[in-house]
Motif scaffolding. Sequence first.
Motif, short mmCIF file in Angstrom:
data_model
loop_
_atom_site.label_atom_id
_atom_site.label_comp_id
_atom_site.label_asym_id
_atom_site.label_seq_id
_atom_site.Cartn_x
_atom_site.Cartn_y
_atom_site.Cartn_z
N GLY A 277 -3.51 63.42 13.94
CA GLY A 277 -2.20 63.38 13.94
C GLY A 277 -1.66 63.95 12.44
O GLY A 277 -2.01 65.07 12.33
N ILE A 278 -1.14 63.36 11.68
CA ILE A 278 -0.32 63.80 10.68
C ILE A 278 -1.76 64.05 9.50
O ILE A 278 -2.76 63.19 9.50
N ILE A 279 -1.55 65.08 8.73
CA ILE A 279 -2.68 65.57 7.67
C ILE A 279 -1.99 65.93 6.51
O ILE A 279 -0.46 66.42 6.51
N PHE A 280 -2.74 65.35 5.45
CA PHE A 280 -1.85 66.01 3.93
C PHE A 280 -3.03 66.46 3.11
O PHE A 280 -4.18 66.14 3.17
N ARG A 281 -2.35 67.09 2.07
CA ARG A 281 -3.47 67.33 1.04
C ARG A 281 -2.67 67.64 -0.33
O ARG A 281 -1.28 67.93 -0.18
N GLY A 294 -6.08 63.96 3.16
CA GLY A 294 -6.21 62.69 3.99
C GLY A 294 -5.67 62.95 5.36
O GLY A 294 -5.11 64.14 5.75
N GLY A 295 -5.29 62.04 6.03
CA GLY A 295 -4.58 62.02 7.33
C GLY A 295 -4.89 61.06 8.28
O GLY A 295 -5.80 60.09 7.97
N THR A 311 -5.88 55.80 9.17
CA THR A 311 -5.45 56.76 8.18
C THR A 311 -5.65 56.50 6.87
O THR A 311 -6.14 55.37 6.43
N GLY A 312 -5.96 57.56 6.17
CA GLY A 312 -6.44 57.33 4.74
C GLY A 312 -6.47 58.72 4.02
O GLY A 312 -6.08 59.60 4.31
N PHE A 313 -7.19 58.67 2.84
CA PHE A 313 -7.39 59.68 1.86
C PHE A 313 -8.46 59.68 1.09
O PHE A 313 -8.97 58.52 0.60
#
Length: 389
Positions: A277-281, A294-295, A311-313
């Motif tokens: 799903g969602i992904i981030f950096r 993470g994501g 979910t996590g990072f």
Amino acid sequence: MEQLKMQVPTGAWDYLPIECAAKRKVEDKIRNSFLKSGYSEIETPSFEYYEVFMHDSVPYVQENMMKFFDQKGRILALRPDLTGPIARAAATKLLARQDILRLCYIQNAFGFFNRGIAGKTEFTQAGVELIGKKGADADAEVIALAIGTLRQIGLEGFKIELGQVAYFKGLIEGSGLDEEQTERIRSLVDAKNNVELEYELSRLNIENTKKKALLELGGLFGGREALAQAETLAKSEECRAAVENIREVYDILCDFGYEEYLSIDFGILNNFNYYSGIIFRGISDGIGMPILSGGRYDDLLREFGTDAPATGFAMGVKELLIVLECQGKLAAQREKSIVVRAGKKLLRQAFSYVQELRAQGKRVILELNGSTYDPALFEIRDFAEGEMK
């Protein structure tokens, strides 16, 4: 060969006293941020059975891992990151007693990696895993914790880029691309290499509307306006759900007052098979690689016998130290050690005095043989009966 014993292996570092003190101070701030947000620290072994890392839901490349054998000939591997081992521990030991887990860690990982700091082989990761909770509120919780932690350690000028792998999956659905072709398109979109992307798409037998959408995908970034553009570009249910997910997360984070730290980028597609799903950096000036990533990874725990969302990072501590140093936020504040010099006739009284200072939280050396110390680095006290000089 003889000279090797004078060096550390490529990709590893010595942290000398001042550097180590700065690293520990940053780690303490990170740990404090995690714990105060309700996350409990967990520690897993430095090595696991090789099978922990060999399945489709984890983006590990076999050749990048450091492997060896136990006494029974079974393959072991030094952990390439912490998420897999924590998922194993959660699935096999913790989720039977608790539906939602908030776990954090600061530990070393190992491997031969080109990502991040070039050639690193041992590195410290700090991160969190929120296991057992679905929804935008869970995604927003871990992203808010990432932002809050970066602020806590004093970092400035950073951005958290938000993406959604389900949007790309929705775009290529029904295109007829095989796994190899999909991976090639994904990597070009992620690298924002539109020249090669256009060439690759021209060779594929897919409809023009999908080609146009994939070409524009790398340009779908910015603020809230990127969400409207993404909705216009793709109409499938999966794409609409992905856009709505980012919108929900974005709105929650804006309500937290974090809008200035956010950027939306639908072209972020690293670890496509791993994230669901969602992904981030996190990115920052002063370093040419992400400082955290993470994501959402809802499929991983299934590999260990438990179906639970997660979910996590993870943030790279070395990367954070580099950025903090570039921003002038890593000035060493090394506390001077007190050196209490005393003759052996006053040993009992001097030792009692030193213990009192240590109980007050002071760093104290009891010096009995007259060694010399640099006053710029140490506070010198001469102990005499009944008084201090």
